[in-house]
Write a protein that holds these residues in place. Structure first.
Motif, mmCIF file in Angstrom:
data_model
loop_
_atom_site.group_PDB
_atom_site.id
_atom_site.type_symbol
_atom_site.label_atom_id
_atom_site.label_comp_id
_atom_site.label_asym_id
_atom_site.label_seq_id
_atom_site.Cartn_x
_atom_site.Cartn_y
_atom_site.Cartn_z
ATOM 1 N N GLN A 1 0.824 -1.210 0.000
ATOM 2 C CA GLN A 1 0.000 0.000 0.000
ATOM 3 C C GLN A 1 0.864 1.268 0.000
ATOM 4 O O GLN A 1 0.603 2.208 -0.750
ATOM 5 C CB GLN A 1 -0.933 -0.003 1.218
ATOM 6 N N GLN A 2 1.929 1.266 0.819
ATOM 7 C CA GLN A 2 2.837 2.432 0.867
ATOM 8 C C GLN A 2 3.564 2.594 -0.464
ATOM 9 O O GLN A 2 3.751 3.713 -0.951
ATOM 10 C CB GLN A 2 3.862 2.254 1.997
ATOM 11 N N GLU A 3 3.960 1.465 -1.060
ATOM 12 C CA GLU A 3 4.680 1.523 -2.334
ATOM 13 C C GLU A 3 3.771 2.077 -3.437
ATOM 14 O O GLU A 3 4.194 2.893 -4.257
ATOM 15 C CB GLU A 3 5.193 0.128 -2.704
ATOM 16 N N VAL A 4 2.517 1.642 -3.442
ATOM 17 C CA VAL A 4 1.550 2.142 -4.428
ATOM 18 C C VAL A 4 1.375 3.655 -4.271
ATOM 19 O O VAL A 4 1.363 4.403 -5.256
ATOM 20 C CB VAL A 4 0.194 1.417 -4.299
ATOM 21 N N GLN A 5 1.274 4.097 -3.019
ATOM 22 C CA GLN A 5 1.164 5.546 -2.769
ATOM 23 C C GLN A 5 2.377 6.281 -3.309
ATOM 24 O O GLN A 5 2.264 7.348 -3.918
ATOM 25 C CB GLN A 5 1.019 5.820 -1.269
ATOM 26 N N ARG A 6 3.570 5.690 -3.090
ATOM 27 C CA ARG A 6 4.817 6.333 -3.523
ATOM 28 C C ARG A 6 4.854 6.519 -5.034
ATOM 29 O O ARG A 6 5.069 7.616 -5.529
ATOM 30 C CB ARG A 6 6.027 5.485 -3.087
ATOM 31 N N TRP A 7 4.635 5.440 -5.774
ATOM 32 C CA TRP A 7 4.825 5.549 -7.226
ATOM 33 C C TRP A 7 3.679 6.271 -7.918
ATOM 34 O O TRP A 7 3.885 6.931 -8.935
ATOM 35 C CB TRP A 7 5.189 4.228 -7.873
ATOM 36 N N THR A 8 2.465 6.150 -7.409
ATOM 37 C CA THR A 8 1.368 6.901 -8.046
ATOM 38 C C THR A 8 1.572 8.410 -7.844
ATOM 39 O O THR A 8 1.301 9.197 -8.749
ATOM 40 C CB THR A 8 -0.024 6.482 -7.519
ATOM 41 N N GLN A 9 2.107 8.783 -6.680
ATOM 42 C CA GLN A 9 2.443 10.206 -6.451
ATOM 43 C C GLN A 9 3.585 10.650 -7.341
ATOM 44 O O GLN A 9 3.542 11.697 -7.982
ATOM 45 C CB GLN A 9 2.798 10.434 -4.977
#
Length: 266
Positions: free
Chosen positions: A252-260
């Motif tokens: 979930q944190q990784e998804v937040q990182r790359w989508t941002q």
């Protein structure tokens, strides 16, 4: 502020890769919690399709695609659709996949050809099986997907290039058979991603992404996904983009990182 691209295409979670160590129904919950609205699966056949449909309905998730079975993994099968002399086995397994997909409300089936064999015989076998499967779903909201895989990960696979997969669609002449354009496989095996995307867009039914060469999140590696996403918008792609990569940390944190980082939303 998000790019206008988000009005035409959306990102889906590939549950064959993301949260793969959790039971399937838990993965659906994780995808929802991370903000995804679509999911795709590999081989979910040990889980009840009606249960999957119910959880997806409850979580407001769209189930996109599933894969046909690989066959006998002990002997190295990678799919059955182009395996000469095994048509009955393929058709039985496809029927099982189709029944599951219908009950779970999936709209796409990735048909795996398997290993390369005698070129001409394998080609004819694959076309025959695809036409048979295409006829089975005629008139339904269901699409067959064909995905070429790069020669480094799958050295003896039936096809390695987008053009080879497209030639199968041409040979079948059916409008419910389309390409699964996996940017990772194209980047690894062929390159020239944007030109291939442009040329093949009319035949593309689904897109998948991961970094090249490590198959990690799309803000890593050598492919500039800002350019890929921009191209999808300009080409007015209206489907889903599956996140089929190996997560390196909390998903979930990784998804937040790359989508941002790439300025896209789920």
């Amino acid at each position: 502020m998000h790019h206008k691209q988000q009005s035409t295409w959306r990102l889906s979670a590939n549950l064959g890769f993301l949260w793969h160590d959790l039971p399937l129904l838990d993965r659906l919950q994780c995808a929802h919690d991370a903000g995804f609205q679509g999911v795709e699966m590999h081989w979910p056949y040990d889980v009840s399709p009606t249960q999957v449909a119910k959880v997806c309905r409850d979580l407001n998730l769209t189930l996109l695609s599933v894969n046909t079975p690989q066959g006998n993994q002990a002997t190295g099968d990678l799919g059955l659709a182009a395996q000469v002399g095994r048509q009955a086995e393929f058709r039985q397994s496809f029927q099982k996949t189709l029944d599951w997909a219908r009950q779970a409300n999936a709209s796409m089936i990735h048909v795996l050809p398997g290993r390369s064999g005698e070129a001409e015989q394998s080609h004819d076998c694959f076309v025959e099986n695809l036409c048979w499967a295409s006829d089975l779903i005629q008139g339904e909201e269901m699409t067959l997907l064909l995905e070429a895989m790069n020669p480094y990960d799958r050295p003896d696979y039936f096809y390695h290039t987008q053009e080879a997969a497209y030639s199968m669609i041409e040979a079948c002449g059916r409008d419910n058979i389309r390409l699964m354009f996996d940017v990772y496989h194209v980047g690894m095996g062929q390159g020239n991603v944007l030109n291939r995307l442009r040329a093949l867009m009319p035949q593309i039914g689904h897109i998948q992404i991961a970094s090249v060469p490590e198959r990690q999140a799309p803000d890593r590696g050598e492919i500039r996904y800002e350019a890929v996403f921009e191209a999808l918008t300009l080409l007015e792609y209206r489907g889903w983009v599956g996140c089929e990569y190996c997560a390196q940390e909390n998903v979930q944190q990784e998804v937040q990182r790359w989508t941002q980082a790439l300025d896209v939303s789920l």
